[in-house]
Design a protein around this motif. Structure first.
Motif, PDB file in Angstrom:
ATOM      1  N   MET A  41      16.172  71.184  62.249  1.00  0.00           N
ATOM      2  CA  MET A  41      15.465  71.621  61.363  1.00  0.00           C
ATOM      3  C   MET A  41      15.317  73.064  60.901  1.00  0.00           C
ATOM      4  O   MET A  41      15.645  74.101  62.040  1.00  0.00           O
ATOM      5  CB  MET A  41      13.605  71.378  61.766  1.00  0.00           C
ATOM      6  CG  MET A  41      13.434  70.021  61.718  1.00  0.00           C
ATOM      7  SD  MET A  41      13.663  69.163  60.046  1.00  0.00           S
ATOM      8  CE  MET A  41      12.011  70.005  59.332  1.00  0.00           C
ATOM      9  N   ILE A  42      15.340  73.552  59.621  1.00  0.00           N
ATOM     10  CA  ILE A  42      15.328  75.059  59.517  1.00  0.00           C
ATOM     11  C   ILE A  42      13.965  75.412  59.116  1.00  0.00           C
ATOM     12  O   ILE A  42      13.197  74.851  58.594  1.00  0.00           O
ATOM     13  CB  ILE A  42      16.027  75.272  57.916  1.00  0.00           C
ATOM     14  CG1 ILE A  42      17.486  74.937  58.010  1.00  0.00           C
ATOM     15  CG2 ILE A  42      16.036  76.625  57.697  1.00  0.00           C
ATOM     16  CD1 ILE A  42      18.567  75.388  59.016  1.00  0.00           C
ATOM     17  N   SER A  43      13.666  76.606  59.642  1.00  0.00           N
ATOM     18  CA  SER A  43      12.253  77.185  59.914  1.00  0.00           C
ATOM     19  C   SER A  43      12.432  78.656  59.356  1.00  0.00           C
ATOM     20  O   SER A  43      13.160  79.385  59.005  1.00  0.00           O
ATOM     21  CB  SER A  43      11.770  77.278  61.242  1.00  0.00           C
ATOM     22  OG  SER A  43      10.570  78.030  61.283  1.00  0.00           O
ATOM     23  N   THR A  69      14.243  77.088  51.724  1.00  0.00           N
ATOM     24  CA  THR A  69      14.422  75.746  51.257  1.00  0.00           C
ATOM     25  C   THR A  69      15.359  75.721  49.767  1.00  0.00           C
ATOM     26  O   THR A  69      16.170  74.839  49.445  1.00  0.00           O
ATOM     27  CB  THR A  69      13.115  75.303  50.968  1.00  0.00           C
ATOM     28  OG1 THR A  69      12.617  75.138  52.223  1.00  0.00           O
ATOM     29  CG2 THR A  69      13.334  73.716  50.495  1.00  0.00           C
ATOM     30  N   ALA A  70      14.937  77.002  48.928  1.00  0.00           N
ATOM     31  CA  ALA A  70      15.569  77.047  47.657  1.00  0.00           C
ATOM     32  C   ALA A  70      17.181  77.372  48.077  1.00  0.00           C
ATOM     33  O   ALA A  70      18.251  76.610  47.300  1.00  0.00           O
ATOM     34  CB  ALA A  70      15.037  77.985  46.804  1.00  0.00           C
ATOM     35  N   LEU A  96      18.226  66.800  50.637  1.00  0.00           N
ATOM     36  CA  LEU A  96      17.777  67.551  51.861  1.00  0.00           C
ATOM     37  C   LEU A  96      16.245  67.004  51.764  1.00  0.00           C
ATOM     38  O   LEU A  96      15.422  66.972  50.763  1.00  0.00           O
ATOM     39  CB  LEU A  96      17.685  69.082  51.332  1.00  0.00           C
ATOM     40  CG  LEU A  96      17.020  70.051  52.232  1.00  0.00           C
ATOM     41  CD1 LEU A  96      17.744  70.202  53.884  1.00  0.00           C
ATOM     42  CD2 LEU A  96      17.006  71.435  51.548  1.00  0.00           C
ATOM     43  N   ALA A  97      15.729  66.894  52.905  1.00  0.00           N
ATOM     44  CA  ALA A  97      14.335  66.515  53.166  1.00  0.00           C
ATOM     45  C   ALA A  97      13.536  67.613  53.606  1.00  0.00           C
ATOM     46  O   ALA A  97      13.866  68.376  54.525  1.00  0.00           O
ATOM     47  CB  ALA A  97      14.382  65.411  54.098  1.00  0.00           C
ATOM     48  N   ALA A  98      12.273  67.572  53.235  1.00  0.00           N
ATOM     49  CA  ALA A  98      11.546  68.689  53.922  1.00  0.00           C
ATOM     50  C   ALA A  98      10.166  68.152  54.388  1.00  0.00           C
ATOM     51  O   ALA A  98       9.528  67.051  54.267  1.00  0.00           O
ATOM     52  CB  ALA A  98      10.843  69.598  52.673  1.00  0.00           C
ATOM     53  N   TRP A  99       9.736  68.892  55.357  1.00  0.00           N
ATOM     54  CA  TRP A  99       8.491  68.354  56.203  1.00  0.00           C
ATOM     55  C   TRP A  99       7.122  69.524  55.973  1.00  0.00           C
ATOM     56  O   TRP A  99       7.489  70.662  56.316  1.00  0.00           O
ATOM     57  CB  TRP A  99       8.701  68.045  57.694  1.00  0.00           C
ATOM     58  CG  TRP A  99       9.859  67.072  57.833  1.00  0.00           C
ATOM     59  CD1 TRP A  99      11.116  67.220  57.570  1.00  0.00           C
ATOM     60  CD2 TRP A  99       9.679  65.517  57.927  1.00  0.00           C
ATOM     61  NE1 TRP A  99      11.782  66.010  57.647  1.00  0.00           N
ATOM     62  CE2 TRP A  99      11.060  65.267  57.993  1.00  0.00           C
ATOM     63  CE3 TRP A  99       8.514  64.826  58.223  1.00  0.00           C
ATOM     64  CZ2 TRP A  99      11.298  63.760  58.024  1.00  0.00           C
ATOM     65  CZ3 TRP A  99       8.739  63.785  58.457  1.00  0.00           C
ATOM     66  CH2 TRP A  99      10.187  62.974  58.293  1.00  0.00           C
ATOM     67  N   VAL A 108      24.565  66.093  62.188  1.00  0.00           N
ATOM     68  CA  VAL A 108      23.539  65.224  62.519  1.00  0.00           C
ATOM     69  C   VAL A 108      22.429  65.480  61.312  1.00  0.00           C
ATOM     70  O   VAL A 108      22.581  66.338  60.820  1.00  0.00           O
ATOM     71  CB  VAL A 108      22.733  65.398  64.141  1.00  0.00           C
ATOM     72  CG1 VAL A 108      23.803  64.796  65.077  1.00  0.00           C
ATOM     73  CG2 VAL A 108      22.469  66.886  64.195  1.00  0.00           C
ATOM     74  N   PRO A 109      21.528  64.604  61.026  1.00  0.00           N
ATOM     75  CA  PRO A 109      20.455  64.845  60.057  1.00  0.00           C
ATOM     76  C   PRO A 109      19.777  66.215  60.203  1.00  0.00           C
ATOM     77  O   PRO A 109      19.426  66.669  61.338  1.00  0.00           O
ATOM     78  CB  PRO A 109      19.436  63.624  60.314  1.00  0.00           C
ATOM     79  CG  PRO A 109      20.438  62.689  61.063  1.00  0.00           C
ATOM     80  CD  PRO A 109      21.172  63.325  62.098  1.00  0.00           C
ATOM     81  N   LEU A 110      19.494  66.965  59.202  1.00  0.00           N
ATOM     82  CA  LEU A 110      19.054  68.235  59.141  1.00  0.00           C
ATOM     83  C   LEU A 110      18.055  68.397  58.069  1.00  0.00           C
ATOM     84  O   LEU A 110      18.113  67.717  57.081  1.00  0.00           O
ATOM     85  CB  LEU A 110      20.151  69.123  58.854  1.00  0.00           C
ATOM     86  CG  LEU A 110      19.769  70.773  58.644  1.00  0.00           C
ATOM     87  CD1 LEU A 110      21.103  71.577  59.285  1.00  0.00           C
ATOM     88  CD2 LEU A 110      19.604  71.236  57.120  1.00  0.00           C
ATOM     89  N   GLY A 111      16.789  68.886  58.284  1.00  0.00           N
ATOM     90  CA  GLY A 111      15.688  68.849  57.331  1.00  0.00           C
ATOM     91  C   GLY A 111      15.529  70.512  57.237  1.00  0.00           C
ATOM     92  O   GLY A 111      15.509  71.383  58.124  1.00  0.00           O
TER      93      GLY A 111
END
Length: 623
Positions: free
Chosen positions: A355-357, A266-267, A277-280, A250-253
């Motif tokens: 989401m990755i944190s 993120t890098a 890749l999308a970031a918030w 599924v979508p991942l950011g």
């Protein structure tokens, strides 16, 4: 649910499952056998179409449900298939029943991920409950003598016949000290939570066994190797861990603040993921100066060609939402960073499911400013005793630092979330409710680790309690509230173990924090990101309490119907409210802590009464 005397029916699980639809909107599963039953709600992330729970062994004698992700699933799949087992789906949790068949209770040693597990052995009629090593996924227990209920969220117990919402005021001191209640305790009588890395077995005759199958290595650090060795080890491990965390159908950011931790992840993710890749990024407007990091996040995003979404989170911080959050969080928890996290998670969930944190890096790599006190106090202890005593007697500037330097770390430290000191607890609480603020396992920790190097002992406490009971709790509750799975690569247990073995000098040196992680960052990030000072996940709490949250704080805490009046000295509450304003950050944290306690009590009481109106025999007991 396990019952001592009567069979459990599938209908007994309905109310609890309905209370957790937000954790799993995609599917539901139930299983009952004699006096045991469990159910689950599924948020589909891996094998969306076929990953239905519960999971069964081939002969149907082992049954399991779980919440979370197993990041080493590909290796586990190969392992169980090589042992002759057949898998019916690509869902990661299906391997659990087969691992238990092959390895018994040692199956937990094979797992790498975040999880809460309930497994029923139909041959021995024993129930096994387990929580992941670092505490990314919660598992609550309610016992009343006749039954044991278990759940990912405390609030689901309110839809349980016989549940009594009875606040335990003996835990108030601990909450006020830490801004959360350390596991295994909660602020509700008869409700506990498994600690990170803990397993509980309920035998057929009702006997309970409860033990830790894993603990972080809080021992003397390894001083044999140099910076390059540790940076190489950490870099390679993070690449492997992040790759595992990116598995998703599924979508991942990513959450990207522009700080060191989220930027490193993120890098690495951008260099690993084979799709865009999308970031918030959460931001505050100019009326809150010093709280906007978007320019730094933008620099990272441009470096790696990432689509970056800006979320002005001040628009989501309203009195109504703060009241709702007191219920969403499940326990009273007064970390103000939940306010921007709520706003950015809500926005991200409109497009992403995972989401990755970057949470967890400050605890394991010694990033918090408070850890720097170890260095400064060590210098103060070199001042001759007569000079220190004179300084304190004259109450010259810096006297408090000299006083703290004289107190052992086992008595001095209450964690990153430290809010009310013992004297302040005695002032704010009515005398009958003042208790030692270090219950059970926390007191035992400080007894057994008091002689460790101060930094090592401080991190050990924060990794075992502040990280799971504050940082990861808010990530789980906020994420699940929005049907969003938040993954935390820095909380992989191998990363934690490596970080806690680092030589102390490679963790911090003076004001330079997270030294080994910064060496890794130099390999993947622009130099200015690596050099910039730490800002954390900033929240202008004092300004918020003087602005949009002013009235709810005053009106709620001074109301004649406030539930906390039973426990708090109202004159001291009024004094704190009167002192609130610019330059009073400590007071703001204390007021926010009291506000979240009152709102939690009110919301939980209201929801129990709603459950009563729906026909459940849960009840509210005033302590």
């Amino acid at each position: 649910m396990w019952h001592r005397e009567r069979p459990v029916q599938a209908s007994d699980l309905t109310g609890m499952l309905n209370a957790m639809i937000h954790r799993g909107p995609d599917d539901e599963g139930r299983f009952t056998d004699r006096n045991m039953g469990f159910g689950m709600r599924r948020l589909a992330v891996i094998d969306v179409l076929h990953g239905k729970q519960p999971y069964y062994s081939e002969d149907g004698k082992v049954v399991a449900v779980y919440n979370g992700e197993l990041y080493n699933y590909p290796d586990l799949k190969i392992l169980v298939e090589s042992m002759g087992h057949h898998l019916n789906s690509q869902a990661d949790g299906e391997v659990l029943v087969h691992l238990y068949e092959e390895f018994g209770m040692n199956f937990l040693d094979r797992l790498s991920g975040m999880y809460a597990i309930a497994l029923w052995d139909r041959k021995t009629h024993r129930l096994i409950l387990a929580r992941d090593r670092v505490g990314q996924k919660p598992l609550y227990l309610y016992e009343n003598g006749e039954m044991l209920a278990f759940s990912s969220e405390l609030k689901s117990f309110m839809n349980l016949n016989g549940f009594r919402f009875d606040v335990d005021p003996k835990m108030l001191s601990s909450y006020l000290a830490h801004r959360f209640v350390p596991a295994p305790h909660t602020l509700v009588k008869n409700v506990t939570k498994l600690r990170p890395g803990e397993v509980m077995v309920i035998h057929a005759d009702g006997r309970r066994q409860r033990w830790l199958y894993w603990q972080p290595s809080i021992t003397e650090p390894d001083s044999t190797m140099q910076m390059t060795y540790w940076a190489d080890r950490l870099h390679g491990l993070l690449v492997d861990v992040v790759r595992g965390h990116l598995a998703s159908d599924v979508p991942l950011g990513v959450f990207l603040s522009g700080g060191l931790d989220s930027s490193v992840l993120t890098a690495i993710a951008a260099g690993t993921l084979e799709r865009p890749l999308a970031a918030w990024s959460a931001t505050f407007p100019a009326k809150y100066p010093g709280y906007d990091e978007f320019a730094w996040a933008e620099k990272v995003a441009k470096t790696y060609g990432i689509e970056l979404h800006r979320v002005d989170v001040d628009l989501t911080i309203t009195p109504e939402r703060v009241r709702e959050l007191a219920y969403v969080l499940d326990e009273p928890m007064a970390d103000p960073t939940v306010l921007p996290l709520d706003g950015v998670a809500k926005a991200a969930a409109e497009q992403e499911t995972v989401m990755i944190s970057g949470e967890g890096a400050d605890e394991i790599f010694a990033g918090y400013a408070g850890y720097g006190e170890v260095h400064s106090l060590s210098w103060l202890r070199k001042v001759p005793t007569w000079a220190r005593n004179l300084w304190i007697q004259q109450n010259w500037p810096g006297s408090n630092a000299f006083r703290r330097a004289a107190v052992p770390i086992s008595e001095r430290y209450r964690g990153v979330g430290f809010t009310f000191n013992p004297e302040e607890q005695r002032r704010i609480l009515k005398p009958e409710w003042v208790q030692p603020d270090r219950p059970g396992a926390v007191a035992e920790y400080w007894m057994t680790h008091a002689n460790l190097p101060e930094l090592q002992a401080m991190q050990g406490f924060d990794v075992q309690w502040f990280l799971p009971d504050d940082v990861l709790l808010k990530a789980d509750r906020i994420g699940m509230h929005y049907n969003l799975e938040i993954r935390v690569p820095f909380c992989d247990h191998e990363v934690v173990d490596l970080a806690l073995r680092l030589p102390l000098a490679l963790r911090r040196s003076g004001k330079e924090d997270k030294r080994v992680l910064r060496q890794v960052a130099k390999r993947v990030l622009p130099p200015e990101i690596v050099r910039r000072p730490k800002q954390g996940f900033p929240t202008p709490l004092t300004d918020l309490l003087a602005g949009p949250l002013h009235d709810i704080a005053w009106d709620t805490l001074t109301s004649d119907s406030a539930l906390t009046q039973e426990w708090l000295n109202i004159s001291e509450v009024h004094r704190l409210l009167a002192d609130m304003g610019p330059g009073h950050g400590t007071t703001a944290r204390q007021i926010y802590s009291l506000l979240m306690l009152e709102l939690w009590a009110e919301e939980m009481q209201s929801k129990v009464r709603d459950a009563q109106r729906r026909g459940y025999s849960s009840s509210v007991i005033r302590s």
